[in-house]
Design an enzyme around this catalytic site. Structure first.
Site, PDB file in Angstrom:
ATOM      1  N   SER A 155       0.820  -1.192   0.000  1.00 44.60           N
ATOM      2  CA  SER A 155       0.000   0.000   0.000  1.00 44.60           C
ATOM      3  C   SER A 155       0.872   1.266   0.000  1.00 44.60           C
ATOM      4  O   SER A 155       1.691   1.436  -0.894  1.00 44.60           O
ATOM      5  CB  SER A 155      -0.927  -0.080   1.210  1.00 44.60           C
ATOM      6  OG  SER A 155      -1.769   1.015   1.304  1.00 44.60           O
TER       7      SER A 155
ATOM      8  N   ASP B 139      -9.379  -4.787  -5.491  1.00 40.91           N
ATOM      9  CA  ASP B 139      -8.810  -3.753  -4.633  1.00 40.91           C
ATOM     10  C   ASP B 139      -9.394  -2.385  -4.965  1.00 40.91           C
ATOM     11  O   ASP B 139      -9.227  -1.883  -6.069  1.00 40.91           O
ATOM     12  CB  ASP B 139      -7.286  -3.739  -4.834  1.00 40.91           C
ATOM     13  CG  ASP B 139      -6.550  -3.022  -3.724  1.00 40.91           C
ATOM     14  OD1 ASP B 139      -7.146  -2.111  -3.111  1.00 40.91           O
ATOM     15  OD2 ASP B 139      -5.394  -3.379  -3.473  1.00 40.91           O
TER      16      ASP B 139
ATOM     17  N   HIS C 176      -7.382  -5.075  -0.953  1.00 39.76           N
ATOM     18  CA  HIS C 176      -6.214  -4.429  -0.354  1.00 39.76           C
ATOM     19  C   HIS C 176      -5.541  -5.199   0.794  1.00 39.76           C
ATOM     20  O   HIS C 176      -4.325  -5.267   0.864  1.00 39.76           O
ATOM     21  CB  HIS C 176      -6.633  -3.040   0.131  1.00 39.76           C
ATOM     22  CG  HIS C 176      -5.524  -2.045   0.120  1.00 39.76           C
ATOM     23  ND1 HIS C 176      -4.905  -1.648  -1.042  1.00 39.76           N
ATOM     24  CD2 HIS C 176      -4.916  -1.386   1.117  1.00 39.76           C
ATOM     25  CE1 HIS C 176      -3.971  -0.765  -0.750  1.00 39.76           C
ATOM     26  NE2 HIS C 176      -3.950  -0.583   0.540  1.00 39.76           N
TER      27      HIS C 176
END
Ligand SMILES: *[C@@H]1O[C@H](CO)[C@@H](O)[C@H](O)[C@H]1NC(C)=O
Ligand SMILES: *[C@@H]1O[C@H](CO)[C@@H](O)[C@H](O)[C@H]1NC(C)=O
Ligand SMILES: *[C@@H]1O[C@H](CO)[C@@H](O)[C@H](O)[C@H]1NC(C)=O
Ligand SMILES: *[C@@H]1O[C@H](CO)[C@@H](O)[C@H](O)[C@H]1NC(C)=O
Length: 412
Positions: free
Chosen positions: A191, A352, A386
């Protein structure tokens, strides 16, 4: 959970913010680690360190270390020098290849360790003969000390991911390099940990120290982000609202919000995965007990300025440095400057909401010119959102083994 309920929680959350700010001003806040007033933050001195709580209990060695950045932030770092199994532990740590793990936003190094030892990346890497270093960025639970500032001062929170890229990462790389005989270092970012690495590389930083980089749930361009909550917050300038309120520390775990969320989560038919779904996309593969741990520990605070900076990226679609109030332009990070020979493993998920497939495609095609070959590897995981990349119960088979074999293919 309906969007309405989430919106109510968020409103409460912003309202709470305002109140918290008032409380924080009114009550005398003690020195580091002993704040009482706001009581929204877990006092780190009452917590076991990451090594004690999440690593040593599983029979691994682990050292708590600290690194000071050039702007004075004292970051905690955990080193897991070797695996649990004797046959992979011959020789000393210096023969092993070092790997730095860098977490994303609103979490810290503990997120890597929520699953069982057989399923989590740091311990899998250690068992495969790597010397593992877990980084924790400034402002997170175990990285709140500073040579001259205190987290109760707004000057402490005067930074964005720009400083994570230009100060935190280089400090951790220099330290690991100095402790491992100047070896080149593998990197794993998740991320925001992918964004700051790309930003650093594009400015010529770290490129001589890094051996290869694995980017999990890569983010760099955010213009197609599907996270409705975050997108709305950015487009309605929630971030500016925060700035106007003059808040410098962003603590999503403030008690009323958590209580609101917990209550919502407890309603029949409501599964808290849904809240995460609204924010991050539909994670396919989270273990519910790991997820409970996640709710207890995370999310953590970051600086309001960091969120404003990210919101600028969402609104403009351009990866640029922080734009100050009234400023028209700010310098961009030109990702085309990343050396093409730097080995990159890039993975992204079809579900995601933060790292959209189109944005990742832009990154790959136009900026990195990365094609699957010996140097580079691209892994698309259709079902992943994610958090599956750090907490997925099948991530070992689908992802981590691929990362390890990619690292093992980089010889120079
Ligand atoms: C979830 O994690 C816990 C703790 O690590 C483990 O005991 C349990 O078997 C896991 N459940 C599944 C379905 O993998
Ligand atoms: C030891 O490391 C090798 C390669 O690094 C790996 O293939 C093997 O599975 C490891 N052994 C154990 C028991 O983890
Ligand atoms: C914070 O860092 C200073 C050194 O700058 C040190 O003297 C102090 O003990 C540290 N405090 C904690 C709680 O670690
Ligand atoms: C980015 O760098 C490349 C060369 O590395 C150059 O061709 C391109 O014009 C630059 N882009 C911008 C927007 O400055």
């Amino acid at each position: 959970m309906s969007l309405l309920a989430i919106t109510l929680c968020l409103l409460l959350f912003f309202a709470h913010y305002y109140v918290l700010h008032g409380v924080a001003e009114a009550s005398s806040r003690g020195s580091f680690g002993r704040k009482k007033g706001a009581a929204a933050f877990t006092d780190p001195s009452t917590l076991d360190g990451i090594c004690d709580s999440s690593v040593i209990v599983h029979g691994y060695q682990c050292q708590e270390l600290s690194v000071t950045t050039e702007d004075g932030y004292i970051l905690s770092v955990q080193r897991i020098p070797e695996g649990r199994r004797a046959e992979n532990n011959s020789g000393n740590g210096n023969n092993k290849q070092p790997v730095i793990l860098q977490h994303g936003i609103l979490v810290d190094g503990r997120t890597w360790l929520l699953n069982s030892p057989e399923q989590n990346l740091p311990l899998i890497l250690a068992d495969n003969g790597f010397d593992v270093w877990i980084a924790n960025t400034r402002g997170t639970t175990f990285s709140r000390n500073h040579t001259s500032l205190d987290p109760s001062q707004s000057a402490y929170w005067d930074w964005t991911w720009n400083e994570l890229a230009s100060c935190d990462l280089p400090a951790v790389f220099d330290y690991v390099s100095s402790q491992t005989g100047g070896q080149k270092i593998h990197y794993v970012g998740h991320s925001l940990g992918t964004l700051i690495a790309l930003a650093s590389f594009s400015e010529g930083k770290l490129v001589n120290q890094v051996k290869s980089a694995a980017l999990l749930s890569s983010i760099a361009y955010l213009s197609h982000m599907k996270s409705r909550l975050i997108d709305l917050a950015a487009r309605f300038h929630m971030d500016e609202l925060l700035r106007i309120l003059g808040l410098s520390e962003f603590i999503p775990k403030g008690l009323p919000v958590v209580r609101c969320l917990r209550r919502l989560c407890a309603l029949p038919g409501v599964n808290c995965n849904n809240l995460l779904t609204a924010l991050t996309g539909k994670n396919c593969c989270l273990n519910s007990s790991a997820f409970d741990l996640f709710l207890i520990n995370e999310p953590l605070s970051t600086s309001t300025k960091n969120l404003i900076h990210l919101a600028q990226v969402v609104r403009s679609g351009v990866l640029a440095k922080f734009k100050h109030f009234g400023q028209l332009y700010s310098p961009i990070y030109n990702l085309s400057n990343i050396p093409h020979e730097l080995p990159l493993f890039i993975s992204y998920g079809g579900q995601d909401a933060l790292s959209d497939v189109l944005d990742v495609t832009t990154l790959l095609d136009y900026y990195l010119k990365v094609h699957d070959d010996n140097k580079h590897s691209v892994l698309f995981i259709k079902d992943y959102a994610h958090f599956d990349f750090v907490m997925g119960d099948n991530a070992k088979d689908i992802l981590y083994n691929e990362v390890i074999s990619f690292f093992n293919r980089q010889f120079n």
